[in-house]
Write an enzyme that holds these catalytic residues in place. Structure first.
Site, PDB file in Angstrom:
ATOM      1  NE  ARG A 260       2.641 -29.932  42.621  1.00 15.77           N
ATOM      2  CZ  ARG A 260       3.846 -29.940  42.038  1.00 15.77           C
ATOM      3  NH1 ARG A 260       4.468 -31.089  41.828  1.00 15.77           N
ATOM      4  NH2 ARG A 260       4.440 -28.833  41.675  1.00 15.77           N
TER       5      ARG A 260
ATOM      6  CE1 TYR B  69     -19.569 -42.157  45.244  1.00 20.81           C
ATOM      7  CE2 TYR B  69     -17.885 -41.627  43.639  1.00 20.81           C
ATOM      8  CZ  TYR B  69     -18.782 -41.234  44.601  1.00 20.81           C
ATOM      9  OH  TYR B  69     -18.878 -39.907  44.927  1.00 20.81           O
TER      10      TYR B  69
ATOM     11  CG  ASP C 195     -13.808 -48.226  46.220  1.00 17.53           C
ATOM     12  OD1 ASP C 195     -13.759 -48.135  47.460  1.00 17.53           O
ATOM     13  OD2 ASP C 195     -14.222 -47.312  45.484  1.00 17.53           O
TER      14      ASP C 195
ATOM     15  CE  LYS D 276     -17.890 -40.933  50.283  1.00 17.96           C
ATOM     16  NZ  LYS D 276     -17.796 -41.811  49.133  1.00 17.96           N
TER      17      LYS D 276
END
Ligand SMILES: *Cc1c(COP(=O)(O)O)cnc(C)c1O
Length: 379
Positions: A46, A98, A170, A195
């Protein structure tokens, strides 16, 4: 090294022990320590994982940025950036964002005392006018979703009066291949790698790229402490996707221009949302091409729109975007349903607005598909 070469070779020399040309996927969750605290930079997966580390390095290099941080989704990446804010702080955001980012602002942050003010135009001075001493972040998405508005990154970066304000862009739609916000004055760039970066609709992921060491420390702390990290396999897939980003983006661009030409002429299309790439000075200043995104309003009623969507054979009705396959959606009922009708109307997202993510299939097949579906819907 240039962009395409970095995507394939940066931090990706053949494996020293085995000669493997392609980076192995490191699944181990833990790493041997020669003595307590004496390790090779990896302790627990992690915190850092060798496959993720390479993805973070390659993504940063493509952005011409110093640091990259990978997350389990674009949304997790957003949350990590927003974690640097405290109750009482304010965000100024562009209105066309978004749907999930709007949901974080309204449903997660506002109840915690972090308020967001929206700017409904692209004018830098309208961002500037909203700034108060509480303002700690400016957030934009450009090109925006779903109306594909273009915001002047350089000019908006200059409205920050204080170094305390973090300017986030973004860049999911443009990708670093077409636009590099850090070079234009942004402090932090965020991606949904779900994306275009991965580009094959088979990974959910996010990335944060930045130059500032202080901000990096905070986001990096949150990445480890909150734990929204991607799996090594997902990192491998995004790395693989990045290798073809340049040629995919070129093809998306070529295809979307032809779809634009088709839609502009079609009698059932009322309005096309696509920037004037031949003339728009802001586009020309900050972008070197455009992703396969186009939105349009149709002269069809609800039932006809339904028929139109159902009649498509190659283009798939689905949320998401930026994959090799063409995807189509009705924002009002799908990606932007969470906003509610009132918020949508304020933002100009009408019920007859269709968003198309043009894939890299043969363009004649895409246009034929659209044409036949329009014919069926209008019968
Ligand atoms: C999809 C998307 C996000 C959210 O990313 P996830 O990977 O779905 O969490 C954020 N911003 C933009 C512009 C997006 O398209």
């Amino acid at each position: 090294m240039k962009f395409e070469t970095k995507a394939i070779h940066f931090s990706q020399e053949p494996d020293k022990e085995t000669g493997a040309v392609i980076l192995p996927i490191h699944l181990s969750t833990t790493f041997y320590q020669e003595g307590p605290g004496n390790h090779k930079g990896f302790e627990y997966s992690r915190t850092l994982n060798p496959t993720r580390k390479v993805l973070e390095e390659v993504a940063a290099s493509l952005e011409e940025g110093k640091f990259g941080l990978a997350f389990s989704s674009g949304t997790a990446a957003n949350m990590a950036i927003l974690s640097i804010l405290l109750p009482g702080d304010e965000i100024i955001s562009s209105s066309d964002i978004y749907g999930g980012t709007f949901r974080i602002f309204e449903k997660i942050l506002r109840p915690l005392g972090i308020n967001t003010k929206y700017v409904f135009t692209e004018k830098p001075e309208d961002f500037e006018n909203q700034i108060t001493e509480k303002t700690k972040m400016i957030w934009i998405e450009t090109p925006s979703n779903p109306l594909l508005k273009i915001y002047d990154i350089e000019k908006i970066s200059k409205v920050k009066q204080s170094k305390d304000i973090v300017f986030v862009v973004d860049n999911t739609f443009a990708t670093p291949y077409f636009q590099k916000p850090l070079n234009l004055g942004a402090d932090v760039v965020v991606y949904s790698s779900t994306k275009y970066l991965n580009g094959h609709s088979d990974v959910v992921g996010g990335l944060v790229i930045l130059n500032d060491q202080e901000i990096r420390k905070k986001i990096r702390f949150y990445q480890n402490a909150a734990g929204g990290v991607p799996s090594p396999f997902d990192c491998f897939l995004v790395l693989r996707g990045l290798k073809t980003l340049a040629i995919r983006m070129e093809k998306h661009f070529e295809n979307v221009k032809k779809v634009r030409d088709f839609l502009i002429k079609h009698k059932l299309v009322k309005k096309v949302y696509f920037p004037d790439i031949e003339n728009d000075p802001v586009y020309k200043k900050q972008m070197t091409g455009f992703p396969g995104m186009i939105s349009f309003e149709v002269d069809l009623d609800e039932k006809q729109i339904d028929t139109f969507m159902k009649s498509l054979k190659i283009i798939t009705c689905a949320e998401s975007l930026g994959g090799i396959e063409s995807l189509i959606c009705l924002p009002a009922k799908m990606t932007h349903a969470t906003l509610g009708k009132e918020e949508r109307e304020k933002r100009g997202i009408k019920d007859n607005l269709i968003r198309l993510s043009v894939g890299i299939e043969n363009i004649e097949d895409i246009i034929q598909d659209l044409n036949e579906a329009f014919d069926k819907a209008s019968k």
